[in-house]
Design an enzyme around this catalytic site. Sequence first.
Site, PDB file in Angstrom:
ATOM      1  N   ARG A  88       0.829  -1.205   0.000  1.00 46.15           N
ATOM      2  CA  ARG A  88       0.000   0.000   0.000  1.00 46.15           C
ATOM      3  C   ARG A  88       0.864   1.255   0.000  1.00 46.15           C
ATOM      4  NH1 ARG A  88      -4.843  -2.085   1.353  1.00 46.15           N
ATOM      5  NH2 ARG A  88      -6.429  -0.779   2.204  1.00 46.15           N
ATOM      6  N   ARG A 167     -10.301   7.124   3.197  1.00 49.91           N
ATOM      7  CA  ARG A 167      -9.530   6.019   2.600  1.00 49.91           C
ATOM      8  C   ARG A 167      -9.142   6.356   1.158  1.00 49.91           C
ATOM      9  NH1 ARG A 167     -13.793   1.722   3.734  1.00 49.91           N
ATOM     10  NH2 ARG A 167     -12.573   0.358   2.383  1.00 49.91           N
TER      11      ARG A 167
HETATM   12  P1  AP5 Z   1      -8.775  -3.323   3.065  1.00 51.89           P
HETATM   13  O1  AP5 Z   1      -9.647  -4.305   3.713  1.00 51.89           O
HETATM   14  O2  AP5 Z   1      -7.736  -3.783   2.117  1.00 51.89           O
HETATM   15  O3  AP5 Z   1      -9.679  -2.221   2.389  1.00 51.89           O
HETATM   16  P2  AP5 Z   1      -9.521  -1.346   1.075  1.00 51.89           P
HETATM   17  O4  AP5 Z   1      -8.251  -1.328   0.317  1.00 51.89           O
HETATM   18  O5  AP5 Z   1     -10.041  -0.031   1.503  1.00 51.89           O
HETATM   19  O6  AP5 Z   1     -10.365  -2.081   0.050  1.00 51.89           O
HETATM   20  P3  AP5 Z   1     -11.760  -2.690   0.270  1.00 51.89           P
HETATM   21  O7  AP5 Z   1     -11.673  -4.019   0.932  1.00 51.89           O
HETATM   22  O8  AP5 Z   1     -12.649  -1.662   0.902  1.00 51.89           O
HETATM   23  O9  AP5 Z   1     -12.234  -2.822  -1.241  1.00 51.89           O
HETATM   24  P4  AP5 Z   1     -11.944  -3.946  -2.319  1.00 51.89           P
HETATM   25  O10 AP5 Z   1     -11.100  -3.347  -3.409  1.00 51.89           O
HETATM   26  O11 AP5 Z   1     -11.504  -5.220  -1.698  1.00 51.89           O
HETATM   27  O12 AP5 Z   1     -13.403  -4.067  -2.923  1.00 51.89           O
HETATM   28  P5  AP5 Z   1     -14.495  -5.225  -2.787  1.00 51.89           P
HETATM   29  O13 AP5 Z   1     -14.109  -6.389  -3.614  1.00 51.89           O
HETATM   30  O14 AP5 Z   1     -14.863  -5.460  -1.369  1.00 51.89           O
HETATM   31  O15 AP5 Z   1      -8.058  -2.445   4.177  1.00 51.89           O
HETATM   32  C1  AP5 Z   1      -8.802  -1.912   5.269  1.00 51.89           C
HETATM   33  C2  AP5 Z   1      -7.878  -1.121   6.182  1.00 51.89           C
HETATM   34  O16 AP5 Z   1      -6.850  -2.017   6.691  1.00 51.89           O
HETATM   35  C3  AP5 Z   1      -7.101   0.021   5.517  1.00 51.89           C
HETATM   36  O17 AP5 Z   1      -7.859   1.205   5.478  1.00 51.89           O
HETATM   37  C4  AP5 Z   1      -5.886   0.111   6.443  1.00 51.89           C
HETATM   38  O18 AP5 Z   1      -6.201   0.772   7.629  1.00 51.89           O
HETATM   39  C5  AP5 Z   1      -5.602  -1.343   6.783  1.00 51.89           C
HETATM   40  N1  AP5 Z   1      -4.660  -1.978   5.839  1.00 51.89           N
HETATM   41  C6  AP5 Z   1      -4.896  -3.068   5.046  1.00 51.89           C
HETATM   42  N2  AP5 Z   1      -3.817  -3.384   4.311  1.00 51.89           N
HETATM   43  C7  AP5 Z   1      -2.858  -2.469   4.646  1.00 51.89           C
HETATM   44  C8  AP5 Z   1      -1.525  -2.243   4.206  1.00 51.89           C
HETATM   45  N3  AP5 Z   1      -0.958  -3.022   3.278  1.00 51.89           N
HETATM   46  N4  AP5 Z   1      -0.841  -1.192   4.745  1.00 51.89           N
HETATM   47  C9  AP5 Z   1      -1.402  -0.413   5.698  1.00 51.89           C
HETATM   48  N5  AP5 Z   1      -2.655  -0.563   6.154  1.00 51.89           N
HETATM   49  C10 AP5 Z   1      -3.389  -1.576   5.628  1.00 51.89           C
HETATM   50  O19 AP5 Z   1     -15.703  -4.474  -3.555  1.00 51.89           O
HETATM   51  C11 AP5 Z   1     -16.353  -3.347  -2.973  1.00 51.89           C
HETATM   52  C12 AP5 Z   1     -17.870  -3.451  -3.172  1.00 51.89           C
HETATM   53  O20 AP5 Z   1     -18.161  -3.327  -4.559  1.00 51.89           O
HETATM   54  C13 AP5 Z   1     -18.463  -4.809  -2.755  1.00 51.89           C
HETATM   55  O21 AP5 Z   1     -19.764  -4.599  -2.271  1.00 51.89           O
HETATM   56  C14 AP5 Z   1     -18.498  -5.617  -4.068  1.00 51.89           C
HETATM   57  O22 AP5 Z   1     -19.504  -6.617  -4.069  1.00 51.89           O
HETATM   58  C15 AP5 Z   1     -18.790  -4.511  -5.074  1.00 51.89           C
HETATM   59  N6  AP5 Z   1     -18.180  -4.750  -6.388  1.00 51.89           N
HETATM   60  C16 AP5 Z   1     -16.935  -5.286  -6.656  1.00 51.89           C
HETATM   61  N7  AP5 Z   1     -16.714  -5.309  -7.977  1.00 51.89           N
HETATM   62  C17 AP5 Z   1     -17.816  -4.750  -8.559  1.00 51.89           C
HETATM   63  C18 AP5 Z   1     -18.205  -4.479  -9.931  1.00 51.89           C
HETATM   64  N8  AP5 Z   1     -17.366  -4.782 -10.938  1.00 51.89           N
HETATM   65  N9  AP5 Z   1     -19.403  -3.900 -10.145  1.00 51.89           N
HETATM   66  C19 AP5 Z   1     -20.241  -3.586  -9.115  1.00 51.89           C
HETATM   67  N10 AP5 Z   1     -19.958  -3.831  -7.820  1.00 51.89           N
HETATM   68  C20 AP5 Z   1     -18.759  -4.389  -7.545  1.00 51.89           C
END
Ligand code: AP5
Length: 212
Positions: A88, A167
Amino acid sequence: MKLILLGAPGAGKGTQAERIAKVLNVPTISTGNILREAIRNGTEIGLKAKAFMDKGALVPDEVIIGIVAERVAQPDCAGGYILDGMPRTIPQAQALEAKGICMDAVVSIEIEDAVIESRMTGRRVCSGCGASYHISANPSKVEGICDTCGKELIIRKDDTPETVKNRLRVFHAETEALKDFYASLGRLKLVDGDQDIDDVTREILTAIGVEA
Ligand code: AP5
Ligand code: MG
């Protein structure tokens, strides 16, 4: 195959990691899921991470690097893995390289902030395995219940509109530069994340040269 999925919060990293992992038959390593489990279990790492995660800030690099180095050394990672949500920051990417953890491909799932903000309000995640659903784009078979492990689906604490905005700010400030980092190593592929979930999966598989 060792693959990194890059992308903004809500770009679909978790959703796609699960699907691609099935095709490649490798585990997914989601730092977000690992940290949320640590919080649920009240471990030392969980206690350290909680305040950062609740406000949408990044957990310190050394915590993340330690978690991932330990995880990739497990026997189930011998044939490859998918990193979802790590690296990240540039120091995290440099730490992977310094540890000899070289990735075969890096796919960035590209999407506009405005689409993400509206997507996040419909997200539901499994309280057990962390699988990601969406109330309309990707609903579970039984409402409120995970298809994979049968546990309850919940709304993530950091999915409030204000925290999502933060975020996204953190993504643009700290994480987006990784695209240039991996492009300069010749490993970066861009995929359009603003299309049907199945189409995104197909585009990722094509980008990494795998037949679906
Ligand atoms: P993390 O859990 O990794 O959250 P994020 O990067 O903010 O990403 P998300 O999990 O929110 O989204 P995603 O890309 O996985 O999307 P998803 O598939 O769920 O990290 C959380 C926290 O942990 C960070 O803020 C930080 O504090 C900490 N952290 C983690 N890793 C770290 C690191 N390396 N360094 C430092 N801190 C760290 O999809 C989202 C939604 O959209 C879902 O509802 C899904 O069903 C829908 N969706 C997906 N694709 C589509 C599509 N094509 N069309 C329509 N809907 C869709
Ligand atoms: Mg995720």
